[in-house]
Structures are given as structure tokens and as C-alpha cells.
Design an enzyme around this catalytic site. Structure first.
Site, PDB file in Angstrom:
ATOM      1  N   GLU A   1      -3.565 -22.547  -6.418  1.00  0.00           N
ATOM      2  CA  GLU A   1      -3.064 -23.417  -5.350  1.00  0.00           C
ATOM      3  C   GLU A   1      -1.547 -23.301  -5.217  1.00  0.00           C
ATOM      4  O   GLU A   1      -0.822 -23.198  -6.214  1.00  0.00           O
ATOM      5  CB  GLU A   1      -3.427 -24.878  -5.655  1.00  0.00           C
TER       6      GLU A   1
ATOM      7  N   ARG B   1     -13.799 -22.552   8.630  1.00  0.00           N
ATOM      8  CA  ARG B   1     -12.977 -21.344   8.531  1.00  0.00           C
ATOM      9  C   ARG B   1     -13.869 -20.102   8.550  1.00  0.00           C
ATOM     10  O   ARG B   1     -14.945 -20.092   7.957  1.00  0.00           O
ATOM     11  CB  ARG B   1     -12.162 -21.356   7.228  1.00  0.00           C
TER      12      ARG B   1
ATOM     13  N   ARG C   1     -10.621 -17.554   5.631  1.00  0.00           N
ATOM     14  CA  ARG C   1     -10.611 -17.663   4.171  1.00  0.00           C
ATOM     15  C   ARG C   1     -11.208 -16.385   3.604  1.00  0.00           C
ATOM     16  O   ARG C   1     -12.273 -15.951   4.026  1.00  0.00           O
ATOM     17  CB  ARG C   1     -11.434 -18.881   3.747  1.00  0.00           C
TER      18      ARG C   1
END
Ligand SMILES: [Zn+2]
Length: 296
Positions: free
Chosen positions: A132, A171, A124
């Protein structure tokens, strides 16, 4: 005689070497001379011409290897010193870069990579948030995802970590360098860091999550440039995102989000932590990001 000398010469060479080595160590040559004076002369004659080229050959590449190496070593500190004296404070070499190859682009700010050792990671991007494009579709989300895919898919990149290595989803958190940067100064960030590229082109908004704030101030600056130039989501294409303007906006000094005054989350902010902004721009310039619920 010839056979004998041919046979003896390799052994003699070895002996001579050992003797010389011992001589060097103990500085006592008479021992070697007394043991075998005859072959010793031959050995030394054969020894010296062979040894000389070996020595010179051995020294020459050694010096060649050392000299430019020393030059290389001596040059960067000088340039560093010069840079430190003249340039902005943030121009240190970027430490801990991890080479990786992008294997899959999830969306605008998340990719899968394969690290140099073969390990696979979901990464990320730090400090930015693209609209999104997966579970729900936000305006400009698909554009941002397509842009990241066009720029990163299959590409070799360098990951720069910040203080916190991973988020709560496990992540890896990283700044994405498209080329290895010479340092972490603003010019390098603008030219080579993909997080900055997303902001400058209006594909992402600033999202500051402490303690990973190394470039947070610069990111706010880049975002402001994109807004002023109506880039990407700040332009007509992203306009449907923003509804009517409010008289003011609210945020918590303990959070990174800002809200419309009637947002359920905005109303929960404790009075002691309440921060108000007259405009969206003002909130963005302070490094706050729009709430996903009320979408100011
Ligand atoms: Zn809200």
C-alpha cells in the site's frame, strides 16, 4: 467527323462495355454487331487498348495485394504448427488485447487508462499486489508506486483480460502488456508483461484471485526468483515488514491468505479447511499471500 467521333467515343465506350458485359452474360455477340457495326469497330479498337492496361493494372495490384496477403496468411499457421510441436503448451496468440494509454498511476498495481475508443477505465493488475502507498503506507509501497509511475505513466499498453472482467469495485482487471506479445508463452510474459516485471523486481507479491488464474503458476515462479535474489520488498528494504518467524503458519484451503497462528483471522479457519506451512516461503510457493493484518 472528328467532332462526331470524339463525341461518340465515350458513349460508344459505354455501349461497348454494356454490350460486352451482356455478351459475356448471354454469350451472344451478334446482337451488338448488328446494332451498330460502324462505331463498334472504333469502339473496340479504342476499347481494347484502354481496357488492357486497365485490366493489367487492375490485376497487377490485385495480385500484388493478394499474393503477399496469401503468403502472410499461409506463413503464421506454419510457424504456429512448428511452435506447437516444439514449444511449451502455453504459446497461443493472446486474444482480446485492448490497446490503451495510461493517463494516471494510482499506485503500484492500479492505473487509469484511456481505451482506444476514448473510454476511460480504472484498471487493477491481475495476479499481483503491491504494498500500500495511498491510504496506509506499507514498506516498499512508495517504491512500488514510483516504479509503476516511471514505467507506465503516459505509456501505450495492451490490456489482456482473464475470465472475470471486473472486480467488486468495478475496476477493469487486466494483465498489462508493454508490447504486443507474439503469444502467451513464458518468455513473452517475462519480457513484455508488466505484472511479471513487478514480481521479478520485487515490487509486488503474488495475489491469486480465482477465476483469473491464467498466469498464476508462472507468477509464483517469478516471485520465487525475486525472493531468492532478495529483490525489492524481499530484500533489506522490505525487511521491516516481516517480524519474527513463527513455528508454523496457517491458511484455509478455501482462501488465498496465510496467517500467523495467533492471527484472529487464522483462528477462524474451519478445521476441515486448515492448511499448515512450516515457513513463509513454503506458503508463498503454494501461491498463498500474506495476511494484511498479521503480516507473516
Ligand atoms: Zn492474519
Amino acid at each position: 467527323m472528328q467532332k462526331f467521333s470524339r463525341y461518340i467515343s465515350p458513349v460508344a465506350l459505354l455501349l461497348a462495355f454494356l454490350v460486352l458485359a451482356a455478351g459475356c452474360a448471354k454469350s451472344s455477340t451478334p446482337q451488338g454487331e448488328s446494332k451498330s457495326p460502324g462505331p463498334q469497330v472504333q469502339q473496340e479498337e479504342q476499347y481494347s487498348p484502354e481496357q488492357d492496361p486497365t485490366n493489367s493494372a487492375g490485376e497487377t495490384p490485385g495480385q500484388n495485394g493478394e499474393t503477399p496477403g496469401q503468403n502472410k496468411n499461409s506463413v503464421p499457421p506454419e510457424t504456429k504448427d512448428r511452435d506447437n510441436k516444439t514449444a511449451a503448451p502455453a504459446d497461443d496468440p493472446v486474444p482480446g488485447l485492448l490497446p490503451a494509454t495510461v493517463s494516471y498511476v494510482v499506485d503500484g498495481d492500479t492505473v487509469h487508462v484511456t481505451l482506444a475508443g476514448g473510454k476511460k477505465e480504472k484498471v487493477r493488475f491481475i495476479g499481483v499486489n503491491t504494498p500500500e502507498s495511498t491510504k496506509e503506507i506499507e514498506p516498499y509501497g512508495k517504491e512500488a508506486s514510483a516504479y509503476t509511475k516511471s514505467r507506465l505513466d503516459g505509456r501505450k499498453i495492451w490490456l489482456e483480460p482473464d475470465v472475470e472482467e471486473r472486480d467488486r469495485y468495478g475496476r477493469l482487471l487486466a494483465y498489462i502488456w508493454l508490447e504486443q506479445p507474439a503469444n502467451d508463452a513464458e518468455a513473452e510474459v517475462r519480457a513484455k508483461m508488466f505484472n511479471a516485471e513487478l514480481l521479478l523486481n520485487g515490487y509486488a507479491q503474488v495475489m491469486t484471485v480465482p477465476p483469473n488464474v491464467k498466469y498464476a503458476d508462472l507468477f509464483v515462479k517469478l516471485q520465487r526468483e525475486a525472493r531468492e535474489a532478495d529483490k525489492g520488498l524481499w530484500g533489506p528494504a522490505g525487511e521491516e515488514k516481516t517480524g519474527e518467524a513463527e513455528d508454523y503458519y496457517v491458511a484455509s484451503s478455501r482462501s488465498t491468505k496465510f496467517h500467523r497462528p495467533d492471527c484472529e483471522w487464522g483462528k477462524k479457519i474451519a478445521p476441515a479447511n486448515l492448511v499448515k506451512f512450516k515457513t513463509v516461503d513454503e506458503a508463498l510457493d503454494e501461491g498463498y499471500e500474506p495476511c494484511r493484518v498479521c503480516r507473516p
